[in-house]
Design a protein around this motif. Sequence first.
Motif, short mmCIF file in Angstrom:
data_model
loop_
_atom_site.label_atom_id
_atom_site.label_comp_id
_atom_site.label_asym_id
_atom_site.label_seq_id
_atom_site.Cartn_x
_atom_site.Cartn_y
_atom_site.Cartn_z
N UNK A 5 42.39 33.19 39.67
CA UNK A 5 43.77 32.84 40.28
C UNK A 5 43.65 32.00 41.58
N UNK A 6 44.03 30.91 41.50
CA UNK A 6 43.97 30.21 42.91
C UNK A 6 44.72 31.24 44.18
N UNK A 7 44.20 31.53 45.11
CA UNK A 7 44.36 32.50 46.12
C UNK A 7 45.41 32.42 46.97
N UNK A 8 46.21 31.25 47.08
CA UNK A 8 47.30 30.87 47.86
C UNK A 8 48.52 30.72 47.15
N UNK A 18 45.06 35.78 48.57
CA UNK A 18 45.10 36.88 47.65
C UNK A 18 43.81 36.64 46.65
N UNK A 19 43.43 37.99 46.09
CA UNK A 19 42.26 37.92 45.50
C UNK A 19 42.19 37.15 44.22
N UNK A 20 41.06 36.69 44.04
CA UNK A 20 40.92 35.58 42.92
C UNK A 20 41.07 36.22 41.50
N UNK A 21 40.18 37.44 41.65
CA UNK A 21 40.09 38.32 40.47
C UNK A 21 39.82 39.87 40.79
N UNK A 22 39.71 40.71 39.90
CA UNK A 22 39.57 42.11 40.26
C UNK A 22 38.13 42.28 40.87
N UNK A 23 37.80 43.26 41.60
CA UNK A 23 36.55 43.56 42.27
C UNK A 23 36.59 44.49 43.26
N UNK A 24 35.74 44.49 44.41
CA UNK A 24 35.67 45.38 45.28
C UNK A 24 35.36 44.66 46.53
N UNK A 25 35.67 45.03 47.74
CA UNK A 25 35.63 44.49 49.11
C UNK A 25 34.10 44.96 49.46
N UNK A 26 33.09 44.05 49.38
CA UNK A 26 31.89 44.13 49.74
C UNK A 26 31.43 44.21 51.16
N UNK A 41 45.79 28.93 37.88
CA UNK A 41 47.34 28.85 38.32
C UNK A 41 47.20 29.72 39.60
N UNK A 42 48.38 29.49 40.57
CA UNK A 42 48.24 30.38 41.82
C UNK A 42 48.73 31.86 41.66
N UNK A 43 48.45 32.58 42.53
CA UNK A 43 48.93 33.92 42.44
C UNK A 43 50.39 33.83 43.04
N UNK A 44 51.03 34.83 42.66
CA UNK A 44 52.36 34.79 43.58
C UNK A 44 52.35 35.93 44.64
N UNK A 45 53.00 35.61 45.87
CA UNK A 45 52.88 36.37 46.96
C UNK A 45 52.93 37.69 46.83
N UNK A 46 53.60 38.27 45.62
CA UNK A 46 53.95 39.82 45.52
C UNK A 46 52.73 40.23 44.47
N UNK A 47 51.88 39.49 44.25
CA UNK A 47 50.52 40.00 43.38
C UNK A 47 51.02 39.75 41.80
#
Length: 230
Positions: free
Chosen positions: A86-89, A124-132, A224-230
């Motif tokens: 996802x585009x993060x904005x 917003x996060x581009x995909x699932x993952x973890x904060x490293x 495509x972009x994320x939506x502001x709500x996730x």
Amino acid sequence: MALLPPRHGASHAAMALLLACASACSERRAPVPPPVQPQVTAPAVRVEAPAVPSSWPATAVTAASGPVDVAVTPADIADLQGRDLSIPLPGVWAANLTDTFGDGRTKGAHEALDIPAPMRTPVLAVEDGVVAKLFTSQRGGLTVYQFDPASRYAYYYAHLDGYAPGLVEGQSLRRCQLVGYVGLTGNSPAGAPHLHLAIFKLEPKPRWWRGAPVNPYNVLRGSRPCSAGG
């Protein structure tokens, strides 16, 4: 002031009173006005708005320092494109992106994609993952390093104005989850808030600060972009 001679029988005391009055009247002077205090005017202060730069920062923000034990292959690009990151904005589409990867900087090539956006735009996060890693650096400012679920790639969000409330290292992330806000920290030029998004392939032993850079523009061209709500 002329004085008439006293009439017959006037007392010496009355005569003395008249003379004293004449002397006092002759010494009267016009009142002297108080001195005029000079008016002091404070010098005018000129406040100028900061100039908007015509280019991005002259210093690169790189993912790794020195050579790394991994290389990006066409299979890696195909893998990332197949994930439909996802585009993060919110509100930013692939057609709005400009390829800034490889642009010249005084300390190396630019190994990221710069996406202009208003201050405090959700990142917003581009995909699932973890904060490293949550890290503050001189060049990147306030940053977030996110690993993908397999710790094969890292996504680097820089120049943030702030983190998402409660964001901590080791936290799991879902695609389009809030990680922070667009800002001007680090060497981001004044008046040009933007997200500095980097993607890099991690080494076999993943370390959050090292990897081989991937051009995010090539990966996100069909996204495509994320939506502001996730």
